[in-house]
Design a protein around this motif. Structure first.
Motif, short mmCIF file in Angstrom:
data_model
loop_
_atom_site.label_atom_id
_atom_site.label_comp_id
_atom_site.label_asym_id
_atom_site.label_seq_id
_atom_site.Cartn_x
_atom_site.Cartn_y
_atom_site.Cartn_z
N ASP A 93 0.12 1.24 -0.21
CA ASP A 93 0.92 1.21 -0.42
C ASP A 93 1.59 2.37 0.86
O ASP A 93 3.23 2.30 1.68
CB ASP A 93 2.36 1.70 -0.97
CG ASP A 93 1.39 -0.29 -1.22
OD1 ASP A 93 2.17 -1.86 -0.62
OD2 ASP A 93 1.45 -0.94 -2.68
N CYS A 109 -4.98 4.53 -6.64
CA CYS A 109 -4.03 3.11 -6.10
C CYS A 109 -2.42 3.36 -6.20
O CYS A 109 -2.11 3.86 -7.19
CB CYS A 109 -4.33 1.66 -6.99
SG CYS A 109 -3.26 0.03 -5.72
N PRO A 120 -6.32 -5.70 0.72
CA PRO A 120 -5.14 -5.80 0.23
C PRO A 120 -4.20 -7.00 0.81
O PRO A 120 -5.02 -6.68 1.97
CB PRO A 120 -4.40 -4.55 0.08
CG PRO A 120 -5.81 -3.10 0.95
CD PRO A 120 -6.93 -4.76 1.38
N GLY A 178 -1.38 0.43 6.22
CA GLY A 178 -1.81 -0.05 4.79
C GLY A 178 -3.32 0.51 5.18
O GLY A 178 -4.12 -0.61 3.87
N ASP A 182 -4.87 -0.93 -3.52
CA ASP A 182 -3.58 -0.46 -2.32
C ASP A 182 -3.79 0.43 -1.81
O ASP A 182 -3.03 1.77 -2.65
CB ASP A 182 -2.42 -1.89 -3.27
CG ASP A 182 -3.35 -2.66 -2.70
OD1 ASP A 182 -4.35 -3.57 -2.44
OD2 ASP A 182 -2.29 -3.54 -3.00
#
Ligand code: SF4
Ligand code: SF4
Length: 296
Positions: A114, A68, A145, A119, A112
């Protein structure tokens, strides 16, 4: 010094068994699926995978890798600023693996990402489309997310043909900066849920709250009101469990009657479905939604 509240008896679970559980488990060995159920050693696996009487078998799988870009203080997933790129074949391969596995309700979730411009939203959408193509009768929930609040990313997921859109608020507003990664914002999470409902009013939306992190009853009540206000249909409440000693400590083991009270509150506030109990997790027996007639 690592201090731990001793585990109350209501958090202990017996070893899962049952015919459907054994079948899913043995088939999994030949499939390349990463289930949260097994990897997080979820105590509900017997009930969720068991299916049969009263509910549809439910399982949760992870896509987009095991690393993540965020680091929440309650979560034991490993973290990196630059995880490996997603596997472009994963949506198809996942769908093929699920096709004749025997679950009726599949929850797709992810870390997630980012680092990815979208995303990971297109990867979610492709996975839903491939699953529905391979087996239209499987119900699909995406537990997503916040996509950093990017509405385009939310649209990509909710328009993929999924049955349930879930995003977890996790905790009350006051504790959010202490519990979740600094990029996760309470109001941003509400905004994601609100946007999904405004865009597709018939889509079932869902969110979860962990209890036992030191929140007050008033704060939990406010969170439930905020979720209702954001148009959320289904809410789940469960006990926070500390995954390792480096993670946030459990402040309180919330009692069974207290969880039952929140289930009543959920009903009174008009949620279509409230699951509340010490071992309840976001996806806990989610196949029940189907039989409860919430997903048509
Ligand atoms: Fe799997 Fe979720 Fe059920 Fe746990 S609660 S067994 S993670 S589907
Ligand atoms: Fe864990 Fe999700 Fe937080 Fe990542 S964003 S650390 S997967 S809870």
């Amino acid at each position: 010094e690592f201090e731990r509240l001793s585990l109350p008896p209501w958090l202990k679970r017996s070893i899962p068994q049952g015919e459907n559980f054994s079948k899913l488990k043995s088939q999994l060995r030949t499939k390349k699926l990463h289930t949260v159920c097994e990897e997080a050693r979820c105590p509900n696996i017997g009930e969720c995978w068991g299916g049969g009487e009263g509910h549809t078998a439910t399982a949760t799988i992870m896509v987009l890798g095991d690393t993540c870009t965020r680091g929440c203080r309650f979560c034991s997933i490993k973290t990196s600023k630059a995880p490996p790129p997603p596997d472009p074949d994963e949506p198809y391969n996942t769908a093929q693996a699920i096709k004749d596995w025997g679950v009726g309700y599949i929850v797709i979730t992810s870390v997630d990402r980012d680092d990815l411009p979208d995303g990971g939203s297109n990867h979610f959408a492709q996975t839903v489309m491939e699953i529905k193509k391979a087996n239209p009768s499987i119900l699909v929930e995406c537990l997503c997310p916040d996509f950093a609040g990017d509405k385009t990313a939310v649209d990509t997921v909710i328009k993929s043909g999924l049955d349930v859109f879930a995003h977890n608020i996790e905790t009350v507003e006051e504790l959010t900066p202490h519990v979740r990664d600094h990029r996760a914002k309470y109001r941003q999470s509400l905004g994601v849920l609100r946007h999904a409902k405004d865009t597709l009013p018939d889509l079932v939306t869902k969110s979860s709250i962990m209890l036992g992190l030191g929140e007050t009853d008033d704060q939990v009540m406010q969170t439930m009101l905020d979720l209702k206000e954001a148009g959320v249909d289904c809410v789940t409440l469960g006990q926070y469990m500390q995954p390792t000693k480096r993670h946030l400590k459990v402040v309180e083991y919330v009692t069974v009657p207290a969880f039952e009270k929140w289930a009543r509150v959920g009903d009174e506030l008009g949620f279509k479905y409230t699951a509340s109990g010490p071992l309840v997790r976001s996806s806990y027996r989610a196949g029940e939604f189907f039989l409860a007639g919430i997903v048509k």
